[in-house]
Design a protein around this motif. Structure first.
Motif, PDB file in Angstrom:
ATOM      1  N   LYS A  64      -0.041 -41.915  -7.384  1.00  0.00           N
ATOM      2  CA  LYS A  64       0.914 -41.569  -6.327  1.00  0.00           C
ATOM      3  C   LYS A  64       1.162 -42.773  -5.416  1.00  0.00           C
ATOM      4  O   LYS A  64       2.306 -43.059  -5.060  1.00  0.00           O
ATOM      5  CB  LYS A  64       0.411 -40.380  -5.507  1.00  0.00           C
ATOM      6  CG  LYS A  64       1.367 -39.998  -4.389  1.00  0.00           C
ATOM      7  CD  LYS A  64       0.976 -38.699  -3.710  1.00  0.00           C
ATOM      8  CE  LYS A  64       1.881 -38.450  -2.508  1.00  0.00           C
ATOM      9  NZ  LYS A  64       1.623 -37.170  -1.851  1.00  0.00           N
ATOM     10  N   GLU A  84       4.860 -44.501  -4.759  1.00  0.00           N
ATOM     11  CA  GLU A  84       5.521 -44.654  -3.459  1.00  0.00           C
ATOM     12  C   GLU A  84       5.882 -46.123  -3.198  1.00  0.00           C
ATOM     13  O   GLU A  84       6.959 -46.420  -2.678  1.00  0.00           O
ATOM     14  CB  GLU A  84       4.643 -44.118  -2.330  1.00  0.00           C
ATOM     15  CG  GLU A  84       4.244 -42.659  -2.451  1.00  0.00           C
ATOM     16  CD  GLU A  84       5.397 -41.663  -2.457  1.00  0.00           C
ATOM     17  OE1 GLU A  84       6.543 -42.039  -2.728  1.00  0.00           O
ATOM     18  OE2 GLU A  84       5.113 -40.469  -2.222  1.00  0.00           O
ATOM     19  N   GLU A 107       6.661 -32.181   0.536  1.00  0.00           N
ATOM     20  CA  GLU A 107       7.073 -33.582   0.360  1.00  0.00           C
ATOM     21  C   GLU A 107       8.311 -33.670  -0.526  1.00  0.00           C
ATOM     22  O   GLU A 107       8.367 -33.073  -1.605  1.00  0.00           O
ATOM     23  CB  GLU A 107       5.915 -34.380  -0.256  1.00  0.00           C
ATOM     24  CG  GLU A 107       6.244 -35.851  -0.427  1.00  0.00           C
ATOM     25  CD  GLU A 107       5.035 -36.644  -0.934  1.00  0.00           C
ATOM     26  OE1 GLU A 107       3.904 -36.321  -0.553  1.00  0.00           O
ATOM     27  OE2 GLU A 107       5.257 -37.558  -1.736  1.00  0.00           O
ATOM     28  N   GLU A 115       8.781 -37.586  -7.733  1.00  0.00           N
ATOM     29  CA  GLU A 115       8.548 -36.758  -6.546  1.00  0.00           C
ATOM     30  C   GLU A 115       8.363 -35.277  -6.869  1.00  0.00           C
ATOM     31  O   GLU A 115       7.729 -34.551  -6.092  1.00  0.00           O
ATOM     32  CB  GLU A 115       9.690 -36.949  -5.544  1.00  0.00           C
ATOM     33  CG  GLU A 115       9.676 -38.291  -4.838  1.00  0.00           C
ATOM     34  CD  GLU A 115       8.468 -38.498  -3.940  1.00  0.00           C
ATOM     35  OE1 GLU A 115       7.882 -37.497  -3.491  1.00  0.00           O
ATOM     36  OE2 GLU A 115       8.101 -39.655  -3.714  1.00  0.00           O
ATOM     37  N   HIS A 120       4.884 -34.929  -6.728  1.00  0.00           N
ATOM     38  CA  HIS A 120       4.256 -35.094  -5.409  1.00  0.00           C
ATOM     39  C   HIS A 120       4.412 -33.833  -4.576  1.00  0.00           C
ATOM     40  O   HIS A 120       3.589 -33.560  -3.714  1.00  0.00           O
ATOM     41  CB  HIS A 120       4.907 -36.250  -4.630  1.00  0.00           C
ATOM     42  CG  HIS A 120       4.769 -37.584  -5.285  1.00  0.00           C
ATOM     43  ND1 HIS A 120       5.244 -38.734  -4.711  1.00  0.00           N
ATOM     44  CD2 HIS A 120       4.210 -37.957  -6.460  1.00  0.00           C
ATOM     45  CE1 HIS A 120       4.994 -39.768  -5.508  1.00  0.00           C
ATOM     46  NE2 HIS A 120       4.382 -39.311  -6.574  1.00  0.00           N
TER      47      HIS A 120
HETATM   48 FE   LIG Z   1       6.227 -38.906  -2.763  1.00  0.00          FE
END
Ligand SMILES: [Fe+2]
Ligand SMILES: [Fe+2]
Length: 268
Positions: A107, A111, A166, A199, A202
């Motif tokens: 992760k 990012e 998120e 994402e 995430h």
């Molecule tokens: Fe993210």
């Protein structure tokens, strides 16, 4: 969302469940999961409406730079959580030895990759190099992070709920992944398709962690309250980021559920 994911590169709790049907989840739990998604989905659709309105009515070169910079700032949150002396090295390499929030290396790397993809778009527009020091936090983003902060430091369930919020269900990344036009728009679309595919794991996939952590109706109610409040603040954050394409009236209508909910991007 059909893309598979290398099972060696994702958090085990979501990697197994996100791409497939987890038969061990009871019908009652699955109903709770869908109910929680239903709390979030109007705000996710609202974020998408903000972006669509932006492209229809508000878009300028300067505003493109502004929202891309705002998004690039958001991508640096995990880097900014590191000790000052570790930030530039981690941002350059996309690696971290021990993150204070115990985020996975995957992760963190994603990012950082998103940051570099976004500043690449800004550089394509302006011709100037952009570093983390050139970015700043917008007021509604500050309020969003302040709202989340106590829950990031809270129980495992609360941390999972914050993670679930998120990216706003990946809604705007999906919209942006479909923009078309010239070279900038095509590169923008490619960047956001890549961001979307990361994402989704995430945020939305964390519904499975919530399901594993919730112990009863009170936990699900608490999760729904948090998801609702964070979703509404996310609308303010996105509207600010895209130079306020939505009126306060429309934003409030969306917060009250007057919008077609955004479809959940994973099997549920
Ligand atoms: Fe993210
Ligand atoms: Fe990201």
């Amino acid at each position: 969302m059909t893309r598979g994911r290398n099972p060696g590169t994702a958090a085990p709790s979501t990697a197994r469940a996100a791409d497939g049907w987890d038969a061990s989840v009871t019908a009652e739990t699955r109903t709770r999961m869908r109910d929680l998604v239903a709390v979030a989905a109007p705000s996710w659709a609202g974020e998408a409406e903000i972006v669509c309105s932006y492209f229809a009515t508000r878009r300028t070169v300067e505003r493109d730079v502004a929202w891309l910079a705002a998004q690039a700032w958001k991508e640096t949150r995990l880097v900014r959580a590191l000790p000052a002396e570790a930030r530039s090295g981690s941002l350059a390499a996309g690696t971290v030895e021990a993150h204070p929030e115990a985020v996975s290396e995957v992760k963190f790397a994603e990012e950082v990759k998103h940051f570099h993809l976004l500043v690449g778009l800004i550089e394509m527009i302006t011709g100037a190099r952009v570093g983390i020091e050139d970015l700043r936090e917008l007021p509604e983003e500050s309020r969003l992070q302040a709202l989340r902060a106590p829950y990031r430091a809270g129980t495992p369930l609360e941390r999972a709920v914050v993670d679930f919020t998120e990216g706003g269900g990946g809604a705007i990344y999906q919209v942006l992944g479909g923009v078309d036009g010239g070279p900038l728009e095509r590169r923008m679309a490619a960047v956001f398709r890549e961001i979307h595919d990361d994402e989704v794991f995430h945020g939305p996939a964390v519904i499975h962690s919530i399901a594993a952590l919730a112990r009863g109706p009170d936990d699900w109610s608490h999760a729904a309250d948090l998801v609702g409040r964070i979703g509404h603040q996310r609308l303010r954050m996105r509207n600010e980021m895209f130079s306020f394409p939505l009126s306060e009236t429309r934003r409030d209508e969306i917060a009250a559920g007057h919008i077609k909910p955004w479809p959940f991007p994973l099997a549920l």
